[in-house]
Design a protein around this motif. Structure first.
Motif, short mmCIF file in Angstrom:
data_model
loop_
_atom_site.label_atom_id
_atom_site.label_comp_id
_atom_site.label_asym_id
_atom_site.label_seq_id
_atom_site.Cartn_x
_atom_site.Cartn_y
_atom_site.Cartn_z
N LEU A 100 8.12 -13.05 3.74
CA LEU A 100 7.50 -11.73 3.51
C LEU A 100 8.26 -10.56 4.11
CD1 LEU A 100 3.74 -12.73 3.99
CD2 LEU A 100 4.98 -12.39 1.85
N LYS A 101 9.02 -10.79 5.14
CA LYS A 101 9.79 -9.71 5.80
C LYS A 101 8.92 -8.48 6.06
CE LYS A 101 14.27 -11.04 3.78
NZ LYS A 101 14.68 -11.97 4.85
N GLY A 102 7.70 -8.71 6.45
CA GLY A 102 6.81 -7.59 6.76
C GLY A 102 5.97 -7.11 5.60
N TYR A 103 6.20 -7.68 4.42
CA TYR A 103 5.40 -7.27 3.26
C TYR A 103 3.96 -7.73 3.42
CZ TYR A 103 3.53 -6.90 -1.43
OH TYR A 103 2.73 -6.58 -2.51
N MET A 104 3.03 -6.80 3.37
CA MET A 104 1.61 -7.14 3.43
C MET A 104 0.82 -6.08 2.67
SD MET A 104 -0.53 -9.40 4.30
CE MET A 104 0.59 -10.48 5.21
N PRO A 105 0.00 -6.51 1.70
CA PRO A 105 -0.81 -5.54 0.97
C PRO A 105 -1.78 -4.82 1.91
CG PRO A 105 -0.73 -7.60 -0.22
CD PRO A 105 -0.12 -7.86 1.13
N HIS A 106 -1.87 -3.54 1.77
CA HIS A 106 -2.81 -2.74 2.57
C HIS A 106 -2.75 -1.29 2.09
CE1 HIS A 106 -5.22 -1.18 5.78
NE2 HIS A 106 -4.25 -0.39 6.22
N THR A 111 -2.85 8.13 3.04
CA THR A 111 -2.14 8.48 1.80
C THR A 111 -2.79 7.86 0.56
OG1 THR A 111 -0.70 6.54 2.00
CG2 THR A 111 0.08 8.58 3.03
N GLY A 112 -3.65 6.85 0.78
CA GLY A 112 -4.23 6.14 -0.37
C GLY A 112 -3.22 5.26 -1.07
N LYS A 113 -2.07 5.04 -0.41
CA LYS A 113 -1.03 4.20 -1.02
C LYS A 113 -0.72 3.00 -0.13
CE LYS A 113 1.01 7.78 -3.82
NZ LYS A 113 2.04 8.78 -4.00
N GLY A 114 0.04 2.09 -0.67
CA GLY A 114 0.46 0.93 0.10
C GLY A 114 0.80 -0.23 -0.80
N TYR A 129 -5.13 -4.42 -6.03
CA TYR A 129 -5.91 -5.17 -5.02
C TYR A 129 -5.14 -5.06 -3.70
CZ TYR A 129 -7.98 -9.54 -3.02
OH TYR A 129 -8.59 -10.49 -2.25
N TYR A 130 -5.79 -4.43 -2.70
CA TYR A 130 -5.09 -4.07 -1.47
C TYR A 130 -5.36 -4.99 -0.27
CZ TYR A 130 -3.65 0.38 -3.57
OH TYR A 130 -3.08 1.33 -4.36
N GLU A 131 -6.64 -5.36 -0.08
CA GLU A 131 -6.99 -6.07 1.15
C GLU A 131 -7.32 -7.53 0.82
OE1 GLU A 131 -6.37 -4.03 3.59
OE2 GLU A 131 -6.56 -2.13 2.50
N LEU A 132 -6.35 -8.41 1.06
CA LEU A 132 -6.51 -9.79 0.62
C LEU A 132 -7.51 -10.57 1.47
CD1 LEU A 132 -2.92 -10.94 -0.42
CD2 LEU A 132 -4.59 -9.58 -1.65
N SER A 153 3.11 -6.14 -5.66
CA SER A 153 3.71 -4.88 -6.06
C SER A 153 3.96 -4.01 -4.83
CB SER A 153 2.76 -4.17 -7.02
OG SER A 153 3.22 -2.88 -7.32
N ARG A 154 4.86 -3.09 -4.99
CA ARG A 154 5.20 -2.13 -3.94
C ARG A 154 4.30 -0.89 -4.08
NH1 ARG A 154 9.72 -4.85 -5.93
NH2 ARG A 154 11.31 -5.45 -4.42
N PRO A 155 4.32 0.01 -3.07
CA PRO A 155 3.45 1.20 -3.15
C PRO A 155 3.70 2.02 -4.42
CG PRO A 155 4.31 0.96 -0.93
CD PRO A 155 5.02 -0.07 -1.77
N TRP A 156 4.94 2.01 -4.92
CA TRP A 156 5.24 2.78 -6.14
C TRP A 156 5.12 1.88 -7.39
CZ3 TRP A 156 8.62 1.65 -2.20
CH2 TRP A 156 9.67 0.79 -2.49
N HIS A 157 4.43 0.77 -7.26
CA HIS A 157 4.00 -0.09 -8.38
C HIS A 157 5.12 -0.92 -9.01
CE1 HIS A 157 0.25 2.04 -7.93
NE2 HIS A 157 0.90 3.17 -8.08
#
Ligand SMILES: [Cu+2]
Length: 319
Positions: A100-106, A111-114, A129-132, A153-157
């Motif tokens: 994951l190298k730090g990747y975590m949905p949130h 900002t309403g993004k993530g 879907y943000y909070e698993l 997905s990344r914050p910019w989709h």
């Protein structure tokens, strides 16, 4: 008299010429009559241009450190493969692992993004879907067989495209939701859970989905999953706009395979994507636009797979 006599053949010739010209041009073009009578200013035409990855995204990538090199592995825990679900609410539970190298949905409240997961029911537009930690609820799902597709997905989709990032499952709903119920867009923030009378800790992420059923998708066959663009684009987000998709079971021409992705914006000429990576298009004008993505085989023919390999979406641009 003498002068008139000389002019007569000339005016006759001119008249015949004009007549010929008129009938020619009328026959040449379907819209000759509208062109001739129209005095209003024609609507502005949109000329889209392929542009490189925007600097603001390059900056975001840099700020994220190693995250863009992550190889997230996503697994659908629930609904289990071929599960039968009673009632119209389907709880989606996912397991995220891999490098994951730090990747975590949130979702960042400020900002309403993530980082987030794209969740696709049948061939509907994805839901974020943000909070698993708690399930994502698909609400008002109609009775019948359904397909679920998910990928990180990344914050910019922009989606992660490594092996194992994409998961698909089929399940069946018995009972099911009301097909005539209009889709709501309150993305799960305030909708009460009507499955339970007891106290719910917090409203769950979720969505009242539109009525749809599974395509007859064969997971062993090439599959194109439309991801972006979607919805409304405002201000600087509207220029450029990214096209992004997931690809299973095949390679594009530029990646050593034989397939191509064809895209058609509004009534423009078809264009092609030959490498599996996002593209950015600049020059959108205000209003509604259709974006159509199709997977083509080596003969340029659309590849059939449950109707999912050709998808048209409407987006709105407000600059
Ligand atoms: Cu997204």
């Amino acid at each position: 008299m003498v002068r008139n006599r000389n002019l007569l053949p000339l005016s006759l010739a001119l008249a015949i010429f004009a007549l010929l010209f008129a009938s020619c041009s009328a026959g040449n073009s379907d819209n000759a009559s509208t062109t001739a009578t129209s005095t209003v200013t024609p609507p502005p035409t949109q000329t889209l241009k392929l542009v490189p990855r925007p600097q603001k995204i390059l900056d975001l990538m840099k700020a994220r450190g190693e995250q863009d090199e992550a190889k997230p592995i996503l697994k659908i825990v629930s609904p289990a493969k071929d599960a039968v679900i009673n009632g119209s609410t389907v709880e989606v539970k996912l397991n995220l692992s891999g490098d994951l190298k730090g990747y975590m949905p949130h979702k960042d409240p400020a900002t309403g993004k993530g980082n987030h997961i794209h969740v696709i029911l049948d061939n509907q537009p994805y839901e974020a879907y943000y909070e698993l930690g708690q399930p994502f609820e698909l609400r008002n799902v109609v009775a019948g067989k359904h397909t679920l597709r998910v990928f990180p997905s990344r914050p910019w989709h922009e989606s992660y495209k490594n092996d194992g990032a994409f998961q698909m499952a089929t399940f069946t709903v018995k009972g099911g939701g009301d097909a005539s119920k209009p889709t709501t867009t309150n993305n799960g923030q305030t909708v009460a859970n009507n499955n339970s009378a007891t106290n719910q800790p917090a409203p769950r992420e979720g969505k009242d989905v539109s009525a749809s059923t599974a395509g007859d998708v064969d997971p062993s066959k090439p599959l194109l999953t439309y991801s972006r663009p979607k919805g409304e684009y405002k201000g600087e987000d509207a220029d450029p706009i990214m096209i992004d998709f997931w690809l299973n079971g095949t390679k594009l021409k530029g990646d050593g395979g034989e397939y191509r992705v064809r895209y058609i914006i509004d009534d423009d000429d078809a264009k092609y994507i030959d490498k599996w990576e996002p593209i950015w298009l600049s020059g959108w004008i205000n209003g509604k636009h259709t974006v159509r993505l199709e997977l083509l085989d080596k003969d340029g023919k659309p590849v059939e797979n449950g109707g999912y390999n050709t998808t048209s979406r409407e987006i709105t641009v407000v600059k």
